[in-house]
Design an enzyme around this catalytic site. Structure first.
Site, PDB file in Angstrom:
ATOM      1  N   ASP A 126      46.700  72.872  44.434  1.00 31.26           N
ATOM      2  CA  ASP A 126      45.945  72.162  45.473  1.00 31.26           C
ATOM      3  C   ASP A 126      46.926  71.408  46.370  1.00 31.26           C
ATOM      4  O   ASP A 126      47.660  70.531  45.891  1.00 31.26           O
ATOM      5  CB  ASP A 126      45.016  71.156  44.769  1.00 31.26           C
ATOM      6  N   GLU A 133      31.947  72.417  48.525  1.00 28.44           N
ATOM      7  CA  GLU A 133      31.732  71.217  47.709  1.00 28.44           C
ATOM      8  C   GLU A 133      30.610  70.362  48.279  1.00 28.44           C
ATOM      9  O   GLU A 133      30.625  69.995  49.472  1.00 28.44           O
ATOM     10  CB  GLU A 133      33.033  70.391  47.626  1.00 28.44           C
ATOM     11  N   ASP A 157      44.037  68.134  43.159  1.00 27.33           N
ATOM     12  CA  ASP A 157      44.515  66.772  43.441  1.00 27.33           C
ATOM     13  C   ASP A 157      43.533  65.736  42.889  1.00 27.33           C
ATOM     14  O   ASP A 157      43.807  64.536  42.905  1.00 27.33           O
ATOM     15  CB  ASP A 157      44.800  66.564  44.939  1.00 27.33           C
ATOM     16  N   SER A 158      42.417  66.208  42.328  1.00 21.13           N
ATOM     17  CA  SER A 158      41.504  65.321  41.588  1.00 21.13           C
ATOM     18  C   SER A 158      42.222  64.689  40.398  1.00 21.13           C
ATOM     19  O   SER A 158      41.720  63.746  39.786  1.00 21.13           O
ATOM     20  CB  SER A 158      40.272  66.096  41.106  1.00 21.13           C
ATOM     21  N   GLU A 167      42.186  71.956  52.104  1.00 13.47           N
ATOM     22  CA  GLU A 167      40.886  71.392  52.513  1.00 13.47           C
ATOM     23  C   GLU A 167      40.738  71.424  54.035  1.00 13.47           C
ATOM     24  O   GLU A 167      41.695  71.148  54.760  1.00 13.47           O
ATOM     25  CB  GLU A 167      40.771  69.937  52.047  1.00 13.47           C
ATOM     26  N   LYS A 191      45.341  75.953  47.571  1.00 18.04           N
ATOM     27  CA  LYS A 191      44.045  75.576  48.158  1.00 18.04           C
ATOM     28  C   LYS A 191      44.296  74.506  49.214  1.00 18.04           C
ATOM     29  O   LYS A 191      45.122  73.612  49.022  1.00 18.04           O
ATOM     30  CB  LYS A 191      43.079  75.062  47.090  1.00 18.04           C
TER      31      LYS A 191
HETATM   32  O1  KIV Z   1      40.926  68.657  43.315  1.00 14.84           O
HETATM   33  C1  KIV Z   1      39.952  69.245  42.840  1.00 14.84           C
HETATM   34  O2  KIV Z   1      39.646  69.137  41.645  1.00 14.84           O
HETATM   35  C2  KIV Z   1      39.136  70.053  43.718  1.00 14.84           C
HETATM   36  C3  KIV Z   1      37.875  70.622  43.138  1.00 14.84           C
HETATM   37  C4  KIV Z   1      36.848  69.579  43.126  1.00 14.84           C
HETATM   38  C5  KIV Z   1      37.421  71.835  43.846  1.00 14.84           C
HETATM   39  O3  KIV Z   1      39.456  70.238  44.842  1.00 14.84           O
END
Ligand code: KIV
Length: 282
Positions: free
Chosen positions: A89, A188, A50-51, A121, A119
């Site tokens: 994510d 992280e 989600d970055s 969080e 993934k």
């Molecule tokens: O969204 C992302 O890029 C991440 C990484 C920083 C692990 O969660």
């Protein structure tokens, strides 16, 4: 089990088996052409992170990511990857509010996004959702330490776990996620001593970003590694290319050639004589 680098395609069990024998290389990918290049280069895991909201869409944080947008990018990446494990994510509010929603949203990453895993969080505070997703046989990668979706709670992007209490909380979160059945954990922006302790404690691979060298693998954001983004150069990033300079130079040359009339030339234009079929027709 063969070495991870000799495994194709990379599977969840192969990644888990790599712990202690081979480091895991993971990078974010958001589109098909870059995913194909990263895959060919030997990346074990491609994270549709989600970055993307910050790296591609220019947002100040990741909170604006939506399921629809993440699925569209996940589809592009998984369609291009031949070997790497593609992880989707889960965006903010797609799993925190309700475990049932979490399962449905996680499932969409597999059915619509073509991913092999998701993934999530957070640690114990999202455990009900993590357990529900796992019970639908959807592999989950956990993520503790600086969890960017908690940006407002942390008061910014800050290293987590520097105080003993906070470090213990992160360790306990990591243990809870591993016990629940997560197949890997992203750590992280935590001190390297804490990352090392977590890596020794949990039986699944840890993948660090700003978490020092003891982790079982490392992940970075594509745009940071490639030097695409001039403004952002955190301490934990190693820049391997300078794409922003390459792109700016190319753009300057194109603009100059257009203005002085040297582009397009004869070879770059059509005559009246029939030409071989075009590969791309606009
Ligand atoms: O969204 C992302 O890029 C991440 C990484 C920083 C692990 O969660």
């Amino acid at each position: 089990m063969p070495n991870l680098s000799q495994t194709s395609p990379v599977t969840v069990p192969a990644l888990v088996s790599a712990k202690g024998s081979e480091k895991i290389a993971m990078m974010t990918a958001y589109d098909a052409p870059s995913a194909a290049l990263l895959d060919e280069a030997g990346m074990d895991v491609l994270l549709v992170g989600d970055s993307i909201e910050m790296a591609v869409y220019g947002q100040p944080n990741t909170l604006s990511a939506t399921m629809d947008s993440m699925l569209r990018h996940a589809r592009a990446v998984s369609g291009a990857a031949r070997r790497a494990l593609v992880v989707g994510d889960m965006p903010f509010l797609s799993y925190q509010a309700d475990a049932k929603d979490a399962v449905v949203n996680a499932g969409r990453f597999l059915t619509e996004g073509g991913c092999a895993a998701v993934k999530v969080e957070g640690g114990r505070r999202v455990l009900a959702s993590v357990e529900a997703i796992l019970s639908a046989d959807i592999p989950v990668m956990g993520h503790v330490g600086l969890t960017p979706q908690s940006f407002h709670k942390f008061g910014g992007f800050k290293v987590q776990g520097r105080q003993a209490n906070a470090a213990r909380e992160i360790l306990e979160d990591a243990v809870a996620l591993a016990q629940a059945g997560c197949f890997a954990l992203v750590l992280e922006c935590v001190p390297r001593s804490l990352a090392s302790e977590i890596t020794e404690t949990v039986p699944v691979p840890t993948i660090g970003i700003g978490a020092g060298p003891s982790c079982d693998g490392q992940v970075l954001v594509f745009h940071d590694v490639m030097g695409w983004n001039r403004q952002f150069q955190p301490k934990f990033v190693r820049r391997y290319a300078d794409l922003s300079t390459t792109i700016a130079d190319a753009a300057r040359h194109f603009a100059r050639d257009v203005k002085d009339g040297s582009f397009p030339n004869e070879q770059e234009s059509f005559s009246e004589a029939p030409t071989p079929a075009l590969r791309r027709v606009y």
